[in-house]
Design a protein around this motif. Sequence first.
Motif, PDB file in Angstrom:
ATOM      1  N   PHE A   1       0.893  -1.238  -0.086  1.00 23.56           N
ATOM      2  CA  PHE A   1      -0.006   0.244  -0.087  1.00 23.56           C
ATOM      3  C   PHE A   1       1.018   1.302  -0.126  1.00 23.56           C
ATOM      4  O   PHE A   1       0.669   2.195  -0.803  1.00 23.56           O
ATOM      5  CB  PHE A   1      -0.839   0.141   1.200  1.00 23.56           C
ATOM      6  CG  PHE A   1      -1.960  -1.139   1.152  1.00 23.56           C
ATOM      7  CD1 PHE A   1      -2.766  -1.601   0.149  1.00 23.56           C
ATOM      8  CD2 PHE A   1      -2.152  -1.904   2.395  1.00 23.56           C
ATOM      9  CE1 PHE A   1      -3.241  -2.570  -0.081  1.00 23.56           C
ATOM     10  CE2 PHE A   1      -3.100  -3.101   2.451  1.00 23.56           C
ATOM     11  CZ  PHE A   1      -3.408  -3.438   1.231  1.00 23.56           C
ATOM     12  N   THR A   2       2.128   1.205   0.654  1.00 24.08           N
ATOM     13  CA  THR A   2       2.957   2.067   0.618  1.00 24.08           C
ATOM     14  C   THR A   2       3.498   2.350  -0.463  1.00 24.08           C
ATOM     15  O   THR A   2       3.569   3.692  -1.106  1.00 24.08           O
ATOM     16  CB  THR A   2       3.854   2.017   1.624  1.00 24.08           C
ATOM     17  OG1 THR A   2       3.353   2.157   3.060  1.00 24.08           O
ATOM     18  CG2 THR A   2       5.039   3.271   1.773  1.00 24.08           C
TER      19      THR A   2
ATOM     20  N   ALA B   1       1.966   1.533  -3.228  1.00 24.32           N
ATOM     21  CA  ALA B   1       0.960   2.094  -4.451  1.00 24.32           C
ATOM     22  C   ALA B   1       0.803   3.510  -4.088  1.00 24.32           C
ATOM     23  O   ALA B   1       0.526   4.238  -5.105  1.00 24.32           O
ATOM     24  CB  ALA B   1      -0.206   1.174  -4.257  1.00 24.32           C
ATOM     25  N   ASN B   2       0.978   4.012  -2.928  1.00 29.80           N
ATOM     26  CA  ASN B   2       0.680   5.430  -2.645  1.00 29.80           C
ATOM     27  C   ASN B   2       2.028   6.141  -3.235  1.00 29.80           C
ATOM     28  O   ASN B   2       1.666   7.508  -3.876  1.00 29.80           O
ATOM     29  CB  ASN B   2       0.737   5.736  -1.139  1.00 29.80           C
ATOM     30  CG  ASN B   2       0.599   7.073  -0.952  1.00 29.80           C
ATOM     31  OD1 ASN B   2      -0.265   7.770  -1.523  1.00 29.80           O
ATOM     32  ND2 ASN B   2       0.737   7.464   0.342  1.00 29.80           N
ATOM     33  N   GLU B   3       3.150   5.813  -3.345  1.00 33.47           N
ATOM     34  CA  GLU B   3       4.318   6.396  -3.865  1.00 33.47           C
ATOM     35  C   GLU B   3       4.238   6.364  -5.433  1.00 33.47           C
ATOM     36  O   GLU B   3       4.485   7.362  -6.038  1.00 33.47           O
ATOM     37  CB  GLU B   3       5.527   5.746  -3.365  1.00 33.47           C
ATOM     38  CG  GLU B   3       6.953   6.388  -3.940  1.00 33.47           C
ATOM     39  CD  GLU B   3       7.939   5.713  -3.491  1.00 33.47           C
ATOM     40  OE1 GLU B   3       9.176   5.926  -4.001  1.00 33.47           O
ATOM     41  OE2 GLU B   3       7.881   5.068  -2.509  1.00 33.47           O
ATOM     42  N   ARG B   4       3.763   5.367  -6.165  1.00 34.30           N
ATOM     43  CA  ARG B   4       3.523   5.360  -7.391  1.00 34.30           C
ATOM     44  C   ARG B   4       2.662   6.328  -7.881  1.00 34.30           C
ATOM     45  O   ARG B   4       2.636   7.019  -8.862  1.00 34.30           O
ATOM     46  CB  ARG B   4       3.070   3.806  -7.866  1.00 34.30           C
ATOM     47  CG  ARG B   4       4.091   2.906  -7.945  1.00 34.30           C
ATOM     48  CD  ARG B   4       3.835   1.657  -8.921  1.00 34.30           C
ATOM     49  NE  ARG B   4       2.598   0.886  -8.100  1.00 34.30           N
ATOM     50  CZ  ARG B   4       2.843   0.164  -7.116  1.00 34.30           C
ATOM     51  NH1 ARG B   4       3.831  -0.370  -6.594  1.00 34.30           N
ATOM     52  NH2 ARG B   4       1.538  -0.534  -6.676  1.00 34.30           N
ATOM     53  N   THR B   5       1.336   6.595  -6.811  1.00 38.55           N
ATOM     54  CA  THR B   5       0.370   7.609  -7.280  1.00 38.55           C
ATOM     55  C   THR B   5       0.656   8.781  -7.432  1.00 38.55           C
ATOM     56  O   THR B   5       0.662   9.649  -8.186  1.00 38.55           O
ATOM     57  CB  THR B   5      -0.893   7.149  -6.378  1.00 38.55           C
ATOM     58  OG1 THR B   5      -1.473   6.012  -6.471  1.00 38.55           O
ATOM     59  CG2 THR B   5      -1.796   8.448  -6.670  1.00 38.55           C
ATOM     60  N   PHE B   6       1.687   9.042  -6.156  1.00 42.20           N
ATOM     61  CA  PHE B   6       2.592  10.501  -6.196  1.00 42.20           C
ATOM     62  C   PHE B   6       3.257  10.816  -7.416  1.00 42.20           C
ATOM     63  O   PHE B   6       3.240  11.670  -7.820  1.00 42.20           O
ATOM     64  CB  PHE B   6       3.284  10.684  -4.938  1.00 42.20           C
ATOM     65  CG  PHE B   6       4.358  11.393  -4.779  1.00 42.20           C
ATOM     66  CD1 PHE B   6       3.865  12.840  -4.519  1.00 42.20           C
ATOM     67  CD2 PHE B   6       5.681  11.294  -4.883  1.00 42.20           C
ATOM     68  CE1 PHE B   6       4.847  13.917  -4.349  1.00 42.20           C
ATOM     69  CE2 PHE B   6       6.542  12.396  -5.012  1.00 42.20           C
ATOM     70  CZ  PHE B   6       6.294  13.637  -4.643  1.00 42.20           C
ATOM     71  N   LEU B   7       3.920   9.774  -7.810  1.00 46.31           N
ATOM     72  CA  LEU B   7       4.928   9.998  -8.878  1.00 46.31           C
ATOM     73  C   LEU B   7       3.987  10.186 -10.125  1.00 46.31           C
ATOM     74  O   LEU B   7       4.464  10.951 -11.047  1.00 46.31           O
ATOM     75  CB  LEU B   7       5.987   8.614  -9.092  1.00 46.31           C
ATOM     76  CG  LEU B   7       6.851   8.677  -7.854  1.00 46.31           C
ATOM     77  CD1 LEU B   7       7.608   7.088  -8.148  1.00 46.31           C
ATOM     78  CD2 LEU B   7       7.833   9.620  -7.909  1.00 46.31           C
ATOM     79  N   ALA B   8       2.961   9.671 -10.461  1.00 49.37           N
ATOM     80  CA  ALA B   8       2.095   9.744 -11.521  1.00 49.37           C
ATOM     81  C   ALA B   8       1.585  11.329 -11.514  1.00 49.37           C
ATOM     82  O   ALA B   8       1.611  11.804 -12.541  1.00 49.37           O
ATOM     83  CB  ALA B   8       1.049   8.788 -11.400  1.00 49.37           C
TER      84      ALA B   8
END
Length: 117
Positions: free
Chosen positions: A18-19, A21-28
């Motif tokens: 989950f952490t 995935a949250n980081e990937r969303t931030f990078l997007a």
Amino acid sequence: MRLWPTGLRDGSDPDPRFTLANERTFLAWIRTSLGLVATAAALEAFGGDLLPPWLRTTLVLGLLALAAVLAVGSFVRWVRIETAMRRRASLPLPAAAALLAGGLVIAVVAFAVGLYL
């Protein structure tokens, strides 16, 4: 770790998936912000004959401002989501999505009007 917000030090560690995935969303969101910067640079460099100078400058500055707000907002959202996961609380709503959609609609309409003129 003292530099991190308090919310990132509270609670228990969430599942690493989950952490990440949250980081990937931030990078997007950061990628989207960089795309807005590239669009503003291209409009400034190659849009000289397409639009009146005042409109081109307004669009470029508007896109750059939207990119900056989106970059800061994406970091704030990343921290809020990470904090919520650590505290096992509800996740915050994505306010940046509405900001991005609204900003792009305004930019596209202004661009279309400028091309029409």
